[in-house]
Write a protein that holds these residues in place. Structure first.
Motif, mmCIF file in Angstrom:
data_model
loop_
_atom_site.group_PDB
_atom_site.id
_atom_site.type_symbol
_atom_site.label_atom_id
_atom_site.label_comp_id
_atom_site.label_asym_id
_atom_site.label_seq_id
_atom_site.Cartn_x
_atom_site.Cartn_y
_atom_site.Cartn_z
ATOM 1 N N THR A 102 4.597 97.286 36.222
ATOM 2 C CA THR A 102 4.304 96.541 34.619
ATOM 3 C C THR A 102 3.429 97.733 33.809
ATOM 4 O O THR A 102 3.208 97.752 33.021
ATOM 5 C CB THR A 102 3.423 95.358 35.322
ATOM 6 O OG1 THR A 102 2.204 95.623 36.156
ATOM 7 C CG2 THR A 102 4.619 94.797 35.855
ATOM 8 N N THR A 106 3.604 101.403 31.091
ATOM 9 C CA THR A 106 2.634 102.136 29.713
ATOM 10 C C THR A 106 2.130 102.670 30.515
ATOM 11 O O THR A 106 2.377 103.445 29.383
ATOM 12 C CB THR A 106 1.545 100.778 29.907
ATOM 13 O OG1 THR A 106 2.557 99.386 29.761
ATOM 14 C CG2 THR A 106 1.004 100.386 28.870
ATOM 15 N N LYS A 109 4.515 106.027 28.854
ATOM 16 C CA LYS A 109 4.492 105.692 28.034
ATOM 17 C C LYS A 109 3.701 106.054 27.243
ATOM 18 O O LYS A 109 3.230 107.557 26.126
ATOM 19 C CB LYS A 109 4.926 104.509 27.726
ATOM 20 C CG LYS A 109 6.286 104.545 26.029
ATOM 21 C CD LYS A 109 6.152 102.869 25.562
ATOM 22 C CE LYS A 109 6.686 102.952 24.008
ATOM 23 N NZ LYS A 109 7.198 101.731 23.671
ATOM 24 N N GLU A 110 2.105 106.060 27.140
ATOM 25 C CA GLU A 110 1.268 107.090 27.041
ATOM 26 C C GLU A 110 0.621 108.338 27.250
ATOM 27 O O GLU A 110 0.460 108.522 25.727
ATOM 28 C CB GLU A 110 0.218 105.982 26.540
ATOM 29 C CG GLU A 110 -0.170 104.159 26.640
ATOM 30 C CD GLU A 110 -0.009 104.451 25.271
ATOM 31 O OE1 GLU A 110 -0.577 104.926 24.805
ATOM 32 O OE2 GLU A 110 0.911 103.216 24.164
#
Length: 123
Positions: A102, A106, A109-110
């Protein structure tokens, strides 16, 4: 563990070859869940070593029967702590799996998502 290290090194080397920082990939993609996973693996290895040493000592009692009482106490103490040790490892690995599935995507990707999109490695 050696195979994982070699594979990780190869992948990071490939990323560095196309211009993506391997340190950024490591810190964003590996480190978040590795904080939980590595202690779990080391703790499980320690428990396994402890059980192996007790097994060898059990064989040694055949030669020195006077040490049987101490060995029984050591086995009792170790097996009494075993369920807690297994639960600790399972919980740490479960938390690592949640973070890996999870939070890590993220963060990746950031941090490097833009670079990977420019290189057509991420859609």
């Amino acid at each position: 563990m050696l195979t994982n290290g070699v594979l990780l090194g190869f992948i990071l080397f490939q990323y560095s070859g196309i211009g993506v920082s391997p340190w950024l990939i490591f810190s964003a993609g590996i480190l978040p869940h590795g904080i939980f996973e590595l202690p779990a693996i080391l703790f499980a290895a320690g428990v396994g070593i402890r059980l192996g040493v007790l097994s060898l000592r059990s064989v040694g009692v055949l030669i020195q029967p006077q040490k049987l009482a101490q060995l029984k106490n050591d086995w009792y103490d170790t097996l009494k702590q075993f369920p807690i040790a297994v639960l600790t490892v399972v919980v740490l690995l479960f938390v690592a799996a949640i973070v890996e599935s999870t939070i890590t995507p993220t963060i990746l990707k950031e941090t490097v998502g833009q670079q990977l999109q420019q290189l057509n490695l991420l859609k």
